[in-house]
Design a protein around this motif. Structure first.
Motif, PDB file in Angstrom:
ATOM      1  N   PRO C 161     -14.768  -5.263   7.188  1.00  0.00           N
ATOM      2  CA  PRO C 161     -15.593  -6.282   6.506  1.00  0.00           C
ATOM      3  C   PRO C 161     -15.065  -6.529   5.085  1.00  0.00           C
ATOM      4  CG  PRO C 161     -16.838  -4.245   6.831  1.00  0.00           C
ATOM      5  CD  PRO C 161     -15.531  -4.074   7.539  1.00  0.00           C
ATOM      6  N   ALA C 162     -15.410  -7.703   4.558  1.00  0.00           N
ATOM      7  CA  ALA C 162     -14.891  -8.087   3.234  1.00  0.00           C
ATOM      8  C   ALA C 162     -15.308  -7.079   2.165  1.00  0.00           C
ATOM      9  CB  ALA C 162     -15.402  -9.467   2.867  1.00  0.00           C
ATOM     10  N   LEU C 163     -14.423  -6.860   1.211  1.00  0.00           N
ATOM     11  CA  LEU C 163     -14.708  -5.918   0.117  1.00  0.00           C
ATOM     12  C   LEU C 163     -15.699  -6.510  -0.870  1.00  0.00           C
ATOM     13  CD1 LEU C 163     -11.132  -4.625  -0.707  1.00  0.00           C
ATOM     14  CD2 LEU C 163     -13.046  -3.270   0.135  1.00  0.00           C
ATOM     15  N   ALA C 164     -15.528  -7.794  -1.145  1.00  0.00           N
ATOM     16  CA  ALA C 164     -16.400  -8.418  -2.143  1.00  0.00           C
ATOM     17  C   ALA C 164     -16.800  -9.789  -1.641  1.00  0.00           C
ATOM     18  CB  ALA C 164     -15.652  -8.545  -3.468  1.00  0.00           C
ATOM     19  N   LYS C 165     -17.833 -10.312  -2.238  1.00  0.00           N
ATOM     20  CA  LYS C 165     -18.317 -11.633  -1.864  1.00  0.00           C
ATOM     21  C   LYS C 165     -17.225 -12.668  -2.081  1.00  0.00           C
ATOM     22  CE  LYS C 165     -22.332 -14.091  -2.954  1.00  0.00           C
ATOM     23  NZ  LYS C 165     -23.477 -14.226  -3.855  1.00  0.00           N
ATOM     24  N   GLY C 166     -17.075 -13.572  -1.129  1.00  0.00           N
ATOM     25  CA  GLY C 166     -16.077 -14.615  -1.297  1.00  0.00           C
ATOM     26  C   GLY C 166     -14.716 -14.249  -0.752  1.00  0.00           C
ATOM     27  N   GLU C 167     -14.526 -12.978  -0.385  1.00  0.00           N
ATOM     28  CA  GLU C 167     -13.239 -12.600   0.185  1.00  0.00           C
ATOM     29  C   GLU C 167     -13.312 -12.594   1.698  1.00  0.00           C
ATOM     30  OE1 GLU C 167     -11.479  -9.041  -1.315  1.00  0.00           O
ATOM     31  OE2 GLU C 167     -11.688  -9.700  -3.392  1.00  0.00           O
ATOM     32  N   LYS C 168     -12.123 -12.694   2.320  1.00  0.00           N
ATOM     33  CA  LYS C 168     -12.090 -12.684   3.778  1.00  0.00           C
ATOM     34  C   LYS C 168     -12.084 -11.241   4.282  1.00  0.00           C
ATOM     35  CE  LYS C 168      -9.142 -16.545   3.671  1.00  0.00           C
ATOM     36  NZ  LYS C 168      -7.727 -16.603   3.467  1.00  0.00           N
ATOM     37  N   PRO C 169     -12.535 -11.014   5.542  1.00  0.00           N
ATOM     38  CA  PRO C 169     -12.393  -9.668   6.104  1.00  0.00           C
ATOM     39  C   PRO C 169     -10.915  -9.332   6.179  1.00  0.00           C
ATOM     40  CG  PRO C 169     -13.761 -11.063   7.498  1.00  0.00           C
ATOM     41  CD  PRO C 169     -13.157 -11.958   6.457  1.00  0.00           C
ATOM     42  N   SER C 170     -10.566  -8.053   5.945  1.00  0.00           N
ATOM     43  CA  SER C 170      -9.149  -7.740   5.925  1.00  0.00           C
ATOM     44  C   SER C 170      -8.755  -7.017   7.215  1.00  0.00           C
ATOM     45  CB  SER C 170      -8.816  -6.889   4.705  1.00  0.00           C
ATOM     46  OG  SER C 170      -9.668  -5.777   4.688  1.00  0.00           O
ATOM     47  N   PRO C 171      -7.536  -7.267   7.726  1.00  0.00           N
ATOM     48  CA  PRO C 171      -7.101  -6.637   8.978  1.00  0.00           C
ATOM     49  C   PRO C 171      -6.891  -5.136   8.806  1.00  0.00           C
ATOM     50  CG  PRO C 171      -5.340  -7.973   8.016  1.00  0.00           C
ATOM     51  CD  PRO C 171      -6.565  -8.233   7.216  1.00  0.00           C
ATOM     52  N   PHE C 172      -6.631  -4.687   7.612  1.00  0.00           N
ATOM     53  CA  PHE C 172      -6.441  -3.248   7.361  1.00  0.00           C
ATOM     54  C   PHE C 172      -6.768  -2.978   5.912  1.00  0.00           C
ATOM     55  CE2 PHE C 172      -2.432  -5.523   6.898  1.00  0.00           C
ATOM     56  CZ  PHE C 172      -2.092  -5.206   5.596  1.00  0.00           C
ATOM     57  N   LEU C 173      -6.927  -1.694   5.581  1.00  0.00           N
ATOM     58  CA  LEU C 173      -7.127  -1.332   4.181  1.00  0.00           C
ATOM     59  C   LEU C 173      -5.793  -0.888   3.616  1.00  0.00           C
ATOM     60  CD1 LEU C 173     -10.357   0.841   4.081  1.00  0.00           C
ATOM     61  CD2 LEU C 173     -10.110  -1.581   3.589  1.00  0.00           C
ATOM     62  N   ALA C 174      -5.465  -1.374   2.388  1.00  0.00           N
ATOM     63  CA  ALA C 174      -4.249  -0.906   1.733  1.00  0.00           C
ATOM     64  C   ALA C 174      -4.687  -0.354   0.387  1.00  0.00           C
ATOM     65  CB  ALA C 174      -3.259  -2.052   1.563  1.00  0.00           C
ATOM     66  N   GLU C 175      -4.615   0.958   0.231  1.00  0.00           N
ATOM     67  CA  GLU C 175      -5.112   1.564  -1.001  1.00  0.00           C
ATOM     68  C   GLU C 175      -3.982   2.257  -1.743  1.00  0.00           C
ATOM     69  OE1 GLU C 175      -9.498   2.996  -0.186  1.00  0.00           O
ATOM     70  OE2 GLU C 175      -8.120   3.701   1.356  1.00  0.00           O
ATOM     71  N   PRO C 176      -3.487   1.611  -2.817  1.00  0.00           N
ATOM     72  CA  PRO C 176      -2.426   2.229  -3.605  1.00  0.00           C
ATOM     73  C   PRO C 176      -2.942   3.484  -4.312  1.00  0.00           C
ATOM     74  CG  PRO C 176      -2.636  -0.100  -4.095  1.00  0.00           C
ATOM     75  CD  PRO C 176      -3.829   0.288  -3.293  1.00  0.00           C
ATOM     76  N   ILE C 177      -2.077   4.439  -4.497  1.00  0.00           N
ATOM     77  CA  ILE C 177      -2.442   5.683  -5.166  1.00  0.00           C
ATOM     78  C   ILE C 177      -1.434   5.972  -6.265  1.00  0.00           C
ATOM     79  CG2 ILE C 177      -2.675   8.181  -4.889  1.00  0.00           C
ATOM     80  CD1 ILE C 177      -3.509   7.480  -1.955  1.00  0.00           C
ATOM     81  N   LEU C 178      -1.956   6.138  -7.471  1.00  0.00           N
ATOM     82  CA  LEU C 178      -1.093   6.467  -8.609  1.00  0.00           C
ATOM     83  C   LEU C 178      -1.315   7.940  -8.927  1.00  0.00           C
ATOM     84  CD1 LEU C 178      -1.408   3.659 -11.290  1.00  0.00           C
ATOM     85  CD2 LEU C 178       0.689   4.815 -10.639  1.00  0.00           C
ATOM     86  N   ARG C 179      -0.231   8.682  -9.042  1.00  0.00           N
ATOM     87  CA  ARG C 179      -0.363  10.112  -9.339  1.00  0.00           C
ATOM     88  C   ARG C 179       0.414  10.406 -10.612  1.00  0.00           C
ATOM     89  NH1 ARG C 179      -1.463  14.592  -5.931  1.00  0.00           N
ATOM     90  NH2 ARG C 179      -1.723  13.117  -4.235  1.00  0.00           N
ATOM     91  N   PHE C 180      -0.290  10.893 -11.628  1.00  0.00           N
ATOM     92  CA  PHE C 180       0.354  11.190 -12.916  1.00  0.00           C
ATOM     93  C   PHE C 180       0.461  12.684 -13.115  1.00  0.00           C
ATOM     94  CE2 PHE C 180      -1.806   7.122 -13.678  1.00  0.00           C
ATOM     95  CZ  PHE C 180      -0.780   6.368 -14.206  1.00  0.00           C
ATOM     96  N   HIS C 181       1.609  13.135 -13.630  1.00  0.00           N
ATOM     97  CA  HIS C 181       1.724  14.520 -14.104  1.00  0.00           C
ATOM     98  C   HIS C 181       1.723  14.488 -15.620  1.00  0.00           C
ATOM     99  CE1 HIS C 181       3.303  14.812  -9.987  1.00  0.00           C
ATOM    100  NE2 HIS C 181       2.581  15.937 -10.005  1.00  0.00           N
ATOM    101  N   LEU C 182       0.897  15.321 -16.221  1.00  0.00           N
ATOM    102  CA  LEU C 182       0.690  15.211 -17.666  1.00  0.00           C
ATOM    103  C   LEU C 182       1.489  16.248 -18.432  1.00  0.00           C
ATOM    104  CD1 LEU C 182      -3.183  14.730 -17.667  1.00  0.00           C
ATOM    105  CD2 LEU C 182      -1.400  13.012 -17.447  1.00  0.00           C
ATOM    106  N   ARG C 183       1.759  15.949 -19.698  1.00  0.00           N
ATOM    107  CA  ARG C 183       2.390  16.898 -20.604  1.00  0.00           C
ATOM    108  C   ARG C 183       1.468  18.089 -20.822  1.00  0.00           C
ATOM    109  NH1 ARG C 183       6.572  15.089 -23.925  1.00  0.00           N
ATOM    110  NH2 ARG C 183       6.897  12.854 -23.689  1.00  0.00           N
TER     111      ARG C 183
END
Lengths: 292, 320, 634
Positions: C161-183
C-alpha cells in the motif's frame, strides 16, 4: 504671507518687516529658498513639456558609469551612468514637495486638534492631549518605519506618514495659543453676542495665532526634508528610478570611497535647503516675537 | 502632594495602556514574515512554519494575541521571534550601551549648548555671535547619516583610526589607560554626531530665554545696583533659564533613541535604536512591542520625576 | 558664581581634552596585534544552535565550533568528519501470497544470481510472506530488475500500500541503509566523550516538534536510526532519497547536556553559549557587537594555530570596508565594483571563486502574457546580459545557463545560453501577435505589453538589474514598471501569494542537485517555492527520478537533461552567476596543514578553493605567531 500680516496688528506690520530685514540671515535665506523653488518648479515644468534639462535623470549609460565631475557631467555620474546634476535637479522638486505637503498635513491635523482642544477644553481637551502625550512617548522613527512597511513606500505615503507623526508639536502650540486667546475681551464679546464657535475660531482666534503657526510650519519643512532623506537612506524611501536627494546618497553610499561626488553634492543640497528654511523660520520667529 | 503623585501615576498607567494598544496594532499590521530564517529556503516545509506560528501565537485572532502578548510581557515570558530569548533580557543587555551613548550625548549637547548659548546672549548682535549662530544652524540642518559617513570616512582614510563598535579588537593594549581611552573614543565619536542637533537646539533656546530675562525688571535692578555684567548673566539670567531645560530632559529620550537608529547602524554601536531597527526589518513583533512599551514607560517615569522635583523645588508650581 | 563658571567652561574643556587624548590614543593602536583573527559579518546569528538556525551568519560561526558526520573537502567532495567511513546499502522487500511462495522465489533468485553475478546482491532472507534482498548499493534500478525477473518467471510479488497520501502503491519496498563508523578520540568542549548516542539525540531533536527545526525536511524519510555500538550509527530510510547523504553534514549536538532539558529552555542554557566538538570553543557573545571563539587545544585533528577568532557584526557594507581598512577586520567579502579599485593595490590580496548563486528574473506563468514561450524567449533575447556582467559586476561572473552553477559536479556546460539579439526578439514578439502600438509599446487584443518588475531594497545588484532590464525592454517595445520593496513585504505581499508579474531574485542553493521544491508542479501553493507556477510533466518526472538515483553518472545525465529542459522553457530569465571575492591584507595569514603522511606539514598561502577560502580555518596562522611545527612547500 497675507495671513501672517493679518495676524499682526496693522501698525505692527512695518515694524515687523523692519525687524525681519534686520536679521542678517533673513534676506539670504529667503533668496536661497526662492532659488530652490525656481529650480524645482522650473525642472518640473520643463520636463512636463518634454524637455529634460540638462538631460534625462533616468537615462542610464553604463559606459559612463561613476565618472567624476567634468565639463560634460558637472556633478559626475552615478553607478548606472546617470547624470547626477539632472537627478539632483529633479530631486529638488521631490524634496520640496515632501517638505511642503508633509507640513500641510501635520499643520492641518495639528491646528484642528489644538484648536478644538484649546477652545473647548474640558473632557475633549483631556482626551486629545493624552493622545498627544502618548504619541510623544513613541520613538518616532520606529513609528515611521513600521507605517511605511504597512502602507508601502510611495511618495504620497511617505509624505502622509511624515505629516501624521509630526503634528503633535503644532497641536500643543495651537492649544496654548487658544487657551490665552480664549480669555481675551473680543473673544468673550463675540461669545456674548452669540456667535457660533467655529466662526469665533475662524475669525477671531486663528488669525491672531497665525504668526506662531506659520513659524512652526516653516521650521517643519526642513524636518520633513531630513526625515525623507533619512528614510531614503535606509531604503524605505520613494520608489526608484525616481530621484530624491536622499536616495542619490543611499544609492551611492557603497561607492563612497571611490565616488565622493555621489555623496557630497546631494548632502550639501539637503544641508543648504534645510539650513535656509531654519534660518528663515528663525528670523520670522524673532521678528514676530518682537525682538530686535 | 501624595494625591498629586497618585493622580499622575494613574494617568501614566492609562497612557501606557493606550500606548501598548497603539503599538501592538501598528506593529502587528506590518506585513511580513516573522520567521528567524530566510523565507525562500527549500529545506523549510510549510509544516515547520505552521509549527512556528503556533509557538508564537501568530495563528490566533489579533485581540487574543494582544492579550497573550501583554500577559507574557508582564510575566517575563515574552520571547523574541529572532532568537527565542525573553525580550526583556534582550532590551536590558542594550541598556548600558544605550545609556552611555545617550548620557554622553546629552552631556555634550547641554555643556556645549549652554556655553554657546550664554556667549550668544552676552554678545548678541556682534559678528562673532552671528557666525556662531550660523554654525549652530548648520548643526541642526546636517543630515545625520551624511555627516556620520563623511566623518567615518575621513577618520579612517586620513587618520587610520578604528571607530566601529564599542572598542578596538585584536589589539594588545599596552596598559589599562589605553584600553579605556579606546573605549571612550568609540563612545565619543557617535555621541558627538548625535549631539550636534542638541547643541544647536540648546544654544538657541538659551540665547532666546536669556535675552528675554535680561529685559526683566529684576535684572535691570541688579544692573542698576552696579553688579558686574558677568555676575548678572550667570547668577540671575542663566539660573533662571536653566530650570526648564532640566525638566525637559525626559522628553528627549524617544527622540534620541530614534535619532540613534542611523548613527548606531553606521558606527555599529550596540544600542536600542539598532535593536528596534533590526526588529522592524525582521518583523520581530514581540521585541518591537516591548521596546515601544519600555521607552514609553521610561519617558513617563522621567516626566513624573521631573514634575515632582520641580514642584518640590519651586513652590510656585501648582500641583494640579 | 565661581561654580557656575567652573561648570560652564570646565565641562566642555574636559570633554575636548578627553576627545583629543582618545583620538591620539586611537592613532597609536594598530601596532601590536594579538594572535586573533577577526571576521566581519553583516548579519548577526540568531542562535548558535546548529539545528535551529538557517541564516548564513549563524552557520559560519557554528561551523567553527561543530562537526557533522560528513563534510565537504576543499574540492567539494563529500568526506568523513566525525565519521571515519560509511557504507550505503539497501534492503528491498518483496511480498508474496504466503510463506511458501516467498521461499520458492528465494530459491529462484539464488539460481538466477549464480548465473548473472552482475546484480549486487549480498544476501537473501525470507520472513513469513516476505523476501528480503540485501543489496550492496542503493537506488531503484537493481530492485526493478529483480522485480522484473521474478515477474517474468511467474513469481508474482504483491504490491505494498502507498506510503503517503497521494503516492501510488509500490511493487516493492526499497529501503536504503546508511552505516557510519565514528571517530573514537573525539571529546566535547567540556571533556565528555562523543559517541553514537549524540548522533541519535541530534536526529530525535530535529524531529521534535518543540524544537521547530528548519532542518527537518532533510530527515523526514528516515524510518529508524539505531546505535548498534557506541561508535556505529545505522540509518534506515523509507525509500531511496539520494540527497540524504549530504544531510549528514548536519552538526551534531551533545546529548549529555541537552537530552534531559526541555527544548524551551535551550535558548537560555545552550543556544548562546554552545558546546561543540569543533576546532574552536565558544568564549563570549556581546550582542550586536561580536562573538569570540577560542582555540580548542584538544581538537581531534590537532590544536588550531590561532588563539581566537572574533566575528564582528557590522551591519553596514561601507563601514565593514572601513573596518577592513583599519585592520579591525581581516577578511572582507568585496563587492564587485570595489574589486576594481583593490586589485592593483599592492597592500591587498584578493581571492575569487565562482559563486554558488545565480540571479534571475522569474516570470509569473499564471499571467497570460508570459504563458507564450515565444514571449519569454523574446524577453530573454532583449536583455543584454553580457553588458550587465561587464558593468554591474565588472566582469566578475559568467552568464547563467540554467538551474545549476558551474562549479558543481552535475552542472552541464553544454546548455547554450540564449544570445542578446533584439532583432530576433522583435520578430518573436511580432510572431506572437504583439504589434507596436501608437506610443511604441506593443499591443495585442487591445492589451499593452506592460508589466511590473519587483525587486527588494538593500540589494544594489538587483536594483541595478531592474533598471537595466527596464531600459533594454523599452527598446523592443515592452514597458516595465519597477517597484522596490522591503524584503519581508516583498515575500508576504507578492511572492508567497504568487501575485506579481515579474521579480528579480537569486538562488544560492548549496551543492544539492535536488530542486524538487522549486520546480515541481505540486509546489505552486501559497508560501511554496515554485511561486512562478511552473509546470512541465517531463521536469516533474526527472525531479522525482533524480531524488531516487544514487549512481553518479546517472545523476549527471539526468541533471543535465533537467537543466536543458528547464532552460528551453525559459520560466526564468537566467541572468548571471557572480564570483565571490574576498580580500585580505597581503601576507596577513598563511596556512600550515597536515600532509598525507603523519608528521608532514604543508605550508601554503591562503588560496581560494572550490569550497571557499575559509575551509580549514584551524590551520590558518599569522606569520607573527608561527606554528611550532616545521612546514614544507606543497
Amino acid at each position: 504671507m497675507s495671513t501672517l500680516i493679518q495676524g499682526i496688528s496693522q501698525t505692527g506690520q512695518s515694524r515687523f518687516l523692519t525687524r525681519f530685514r534686520s536679521n542678517p540671515f533673513a534676506i539670504p535665506s529667503v533668496l536661497m529658498i526662492l532659488v530652490f523653488v525656481v529650480i524645482a518648479v522650473g525642472t518640473a515644468l520643463l520636463s512636463s513639456f518634454g524637455h529634460q534639462w540638462p538631460c534625462d535623470p533616468n537615462l542610464t549609460n553604463l559606459e559612463q558609469k561613476l565618472l567624476p565631475p567634468s565639463s560634460l557631467h558637472w556633478l559626475g555620474t552615478d553607478n548606472l551612468g546617470r547624470d547626477v546634476l539632472s537627478r539632483m535637479l529633479h530631486g529638488a522638486y521631490i524634496s520640496l514637495t515632501v517638505g511642503v505637503v508633509a507640513v500641510s498635513v501635520s499643520l492641518g491635523i495639528g491646528v484642528l486638534v489644538g484648536a478644538v482642544s484649546g477652545y473647548f477644553g474640558g473632557m475633549t481637551d483631556q482626551i486629545l492631549m493624552r493622545t498627544v502625550d502618548a504619541l510623544l512617548c513613541f520613538p518616532t522613527f520606529f513609528l515611521i518605519l513600521t507605517v511605511v512597511a504597512i502602507l508601502g513606500p510611495s511618495l504620497l505615503n511617505i509624505v502622509i506618514i511624515i505629516g501624521l507623526v509630526s503634528w503633535t508639536g503644532t497641536a500643543r502650540l495651537v492649544r496654548a495659543e487658544f487657551l490665552t486667546l480664549r480669555e481675551t475681551e473680543y473673544v468673550k464679546g463675540a461669545r456674548v453676542l452669540g456667535q457660533k464657535s467655529w466662526k469665533i475660531i475662524m475669525h477671531h482666534i486663528l488669525p491672531n495665532a497665525a504668526a506662531p503657526i506659520l513659524v512652526t510650519a516653516i521650521l517643519g519643512i526642513p524636518d520633513a526634508i531630513l526625515s525623507e532623506a533619512g528614510l531614503s537612506f535606509l531604503g524605505f524611501g520613494v520608489q526608484p528610478p525616481q530621484a530624491t536627494w536622499g536616495n542619490i546618497i543611499a544609492d551611492g553610499k557603497t561607492y563612497l570611497l571611490y565616488a565622493w561626488w555621489l555623496n557630497l553634492f546631494p548632502g550639501l543640497a539637503i544641508l543648504i535647503a534645510s539650513l535656509s528654511f531654519y534660518l528663515a523660520g528663525d528670523a520670522l520667529r524673532e521678528a514676530a516675537e518682537g525682538r530686535d | 502632594m501624595e494625591s498629586f503623585i497618585i493622580r499622575r501615576l494613574g494617568l501614566s498607567l492609562v497612557l501606557l495602556f493606550i500606548i501598548s494598544i497603539i503599538s501592538f496594532f501598528i506593529v502587528t499590521l506590518t506585513p511580513g514574515s516573522p520567521y528567524p530564517w530566510g523565507e525562500l529556503n527549500p529545506k523549510i516545509s510549510a509544516e515547520v512554519k505552521a509549527n512556528f506560528r503556533k509557538k508564537f501565537h501568530l495563528d490566533r485572532p489579533l485581540p487574543e494575541q494582544y492579550a497573550l502578548t501583554m500577559r507574557d510581557l508582564f510575566t517575563g515570558n515574552l520571547r523574541s521571534i529572532k532568537d527565542d530569548r525573553p525580550v526583556m533580557s534582550r532590551i536590558m543587555e542594550r541598556l548600558p550601551a544605550t545609556l552611555a551613548l545617550n548620557v554622553t550625548s546629552i552631556l555634550i549637547s547641554l555643556s556645549f549648548g549652554t556655553l554657546i548659548g550664554v556667549a550668544a546672549a552676552r554678545y548678541a548682535g556682534s559678528w562673532q555671535e552671528v557666525t556662531g549662530s550660523f554654525i549652530t544652524f548648520i548643526f541642526i540642518a546636517l543630515p545625520g547619516f551624511w555627516i556620520s559617513y563623511l566623518l567615518a570616512t575621513v577618520l579612517v582614510t586620513n587618520f587610520g583610526v578604528p571607530i566601529l563598535g564599542t572598542q578596538s579588537y585584536g589589539i594588545d593594549f599596552p596598559n589599562a589607560t589605553a584600553e579605556w581611552l579606546d573605549r571612550l573614543w568609540h563612545l565619543l565619536v557617535p555621541a558627538t554626531v548625535l549631539a550636534l542637533g542638541g547643541i544647536a537646539a540648546q544654544s538657541r533656546y538659551l540665547r532666546a530665554t536669556m535675552i528675554g530675562t535680561m529685559k526683566e525688571d529684576y535684572i535691570r535692578t541688579a544692573r542698576a545696583k552696579g553688579l558686574q555684567e558677568d555676575v548678572v548673566l550667570f547668577k540671575h539670567a542663566l539660573r533662571n533659564s536653566i530650570r526648564p531645560i532640566i525638566s525637559g530632559i525626559g522628553m528627549l529620550l524617544p527622540a534620541l533613541i530614534s535619532g540613534a537608529v542611523i548613527v548606531e547602524n553606521i558606527f555599529a554601536y550596540p544600542g536600542m535604536g539598532r535593536l528596534g531597527y533590526e526588529a522592524v526589518l525582521e518583523r520581530d513583533y514581540p521585541t518591537l512591542v516591548a521596546l515601544n512599551f519600555v521607552v514609553a514607560a521610561l519617558v513617563l517615569l522621567g516626566n513624573l520625576i521631573s514634575d515632582i522635583l520641580s514642584a518640590a523645588v519651586d513652590p510656585r508650581v501648582r500641583l494640579e | 558664581m565661581r561654580s557656575i563658571r567652573f561648570f560652564l567652561y570646565g565641562i566642555p574643556a574636559l570633554l575636548v581634552v578627553i576627545l583629543i587624548a582618545a583620538f591620539v590614543n586611537a592613532t597609536f593602536l594598530s601596532v601590536s596585534k594579538k594572535n586573533e583573527m577577526s571576521i566581519g559579518t553583516l548579519g548577526e546569528p540568531s542562535t548558535l544552535n546548529p539545528i535551529q538556525q538557517a541564516d548564513s551568519a549563524a552557520s559560519e560561526v557554528a561551523g567553527m565550533m561543530f562537526n557533522g558526520l560528513l563534510k565537504y573537502s576543499r574540492d567539494l567532495e563529500i568526506i568523513g568528519d566525525l565519521a571515519t567511513d560509511w557504507t550505503l546499502s539497501q534492503e528491498s522487500t518483496f511480498r508474496f501470497q504466503n510463506h511458501e511462495e516467498a521461499l520458492k522465489s528465494r530459491d529462484f533468485l539464488n539460481t538466477l544470481l549464480s548465473s548473472s553475478p552482475a546484480l549486487p546482491v549480498t544476501g537473501l532472507e525470507v520472513q513469513e510472506d516476505r523476501l528480503i534482498v540485501q543489496l550492496r548499493q542503493a537506488g531503484l534500478h537493481d530492485s526493478e530488475q529483480i522485480f522484473k525477473s521474478l515477474w517474468d518467471f511467474n513469481y508474482n510479488p504483491l504490491p505494498f500500500p502507498a506510503l503517503a497520501k497521494g503516492e501510488k502503491p509500490s511493487p516493492f519496498l526499497a529501503e536504503p541503509i546508511l552505516r557510519f563508523h565514528l571517530r573514537k578520540n573525539v571529546r566535547w568542549h567540556d571533556g565528555a566523550p562523543f559517541t553514537a548516542a549524540d548522533v541519535a539525540f541530534t536526529y530525535h531533536a530535529i524531529m521534535d516538534d518543540r524544537v521547530a527545526s528548519p532542518r527537518r525536511s532533510d530527515f523526514e524519510l528516515v524510518s529508524s536510526l539505531t546505535v548498534p555500538s557506541p561508535y556505529e550509527v545505522v540509518v534506515r530510510y523509507r525509500k531511496p532519497f539520494s540527497p540524504a547523504l549530504a544531510s549528514w553534514m548536519q552538526s551534531i549536538l551533545p546529548a549529555h547536556l541537552l537530552e534531559k532539558v526541555d527544548p524551551a529552555k535551550w535558548p537560555e542554557i545552550y543556544n548562546r553559549h554552545p558546546i561543540g566538538t569543533g576546532p574552536f570553543k565558544f568564549d563570549s557573545w556581546k550582542t550586536n557587537e561580536r562573538i569570540r571563539l577560542v582555540k580548542n587545544p584538544d581538537y581531534f585533528l590537532g590544536s588550531p594555530w590561532l588563539d581566537s577568532i572574533v566575528f564582528r557584526v557590522l551591519p553596514d557594507p561601507l563601514t565593514l570596508q572601513l573596518a577592513f581598512q583599519t585592520k579591525q577586520v581581516d577578511f572582507w567579502g568585496v563587492q564587485p565594483w570595489a574589486v576594481k579599485g583593490l586589485e592593483n593595490d599592492p597592500r591587498f590580496e584578493l581571492f575569487s571563486a565562482p559563486g554558488n548563486m545565480y540571479n534571475y528574473i522569474g516570470w509569473n506563468l499564471r499571467r497570460p502574457m508570459f504563458q507564450d514561450l515565444r514571449v519569454r524567449q523574446a524577453l530573454a533575447q532583449a536583455v543584454n546580459v553580457p553588458q550587465m556582467i561587464k558593468y554591474i559586476i565588472y566582469g566578475r561572473g559568467v552568464q547563467s545557463n540554467g538551474i545549476y552553477t558551474p562549479q558543481v559536479w552535475f552542472y552541464d556546460p553544454k546548455v547554450k545560453p540564449l544570445s542578446y539579439d533584439p532583432k530576433a526578439s522583435k520578430s518573436l514578439l511580432d510572431q506572437a501577435g504583439w504589434k507596436p502600438g501608437p506610443d511604441g509599446i506593443r499591443v495585442k487584443d487591445g492589451k499593452r505589453l506592460s508589466f511590473t518588475l519587483l525587486a527588494n531594497n538593500g540589494n544594489e545588484v538587483r536594483r541595478d538589474i531592474s533598471t537595466l532590464v527596464q531600459d533594454d525592454l523599452k527598446q523592443v517595445g515592452i514597458e516595465v514598471k519597477v517597484e522596490v520593496y522591503e524584503w519581508a513585504v516583498l515575500l508576504k505581499r507578492f511572492v508567497n501569494k504568487g501575485e506579481f508579474d515579474a521579480i528579480v531574485l537569486g538562488w544560492g542553493l548549496g551543492y544539492d542537485f535536488d530542486q524538487y521544491a522549486i520546480w515541481d508542479s505540486s509546489q505552486t501553493h501559497p508560501e511554496e517555492l515554485n511561486f512562478i507556477g511552473y509546470s512541465n510533466p517531463k521536469v516533474d518526472r526527472l525531479l522525482s527520478d533524480l531524488r531516487q538515483e544514487y549512481n553518479r553518472p546517472e545523476i549527471i545525465r539526468m541533471a543535465g537533461e533537467l537543466q536543458q529542459t528547464i532552460y528551453d522553457d525559459q520560466p526564468y530569465l537566467f541572468l548571471f552567476v557572480p564570483e565571490g571575492t574576498s580580500v585580505m591584507w597581503k601576507g596577513a595569514y598563511r596556512i600550515r596543514r597536515p600532509g598525507r603522511n603523519p608528521g608532514e606539514w604543508i605550508d601554503t598561502p591562503v588560496t581560494m578553493t572550490k569550497a571557499g577560502w575559509s575551509c580549514d580555518m584551524e590551520w590558518f596562522y599569522r606569520p607573527e605567531y608561527p606554528p611550532q611545527v616545521k612546514g614544507s612547500k606543497p
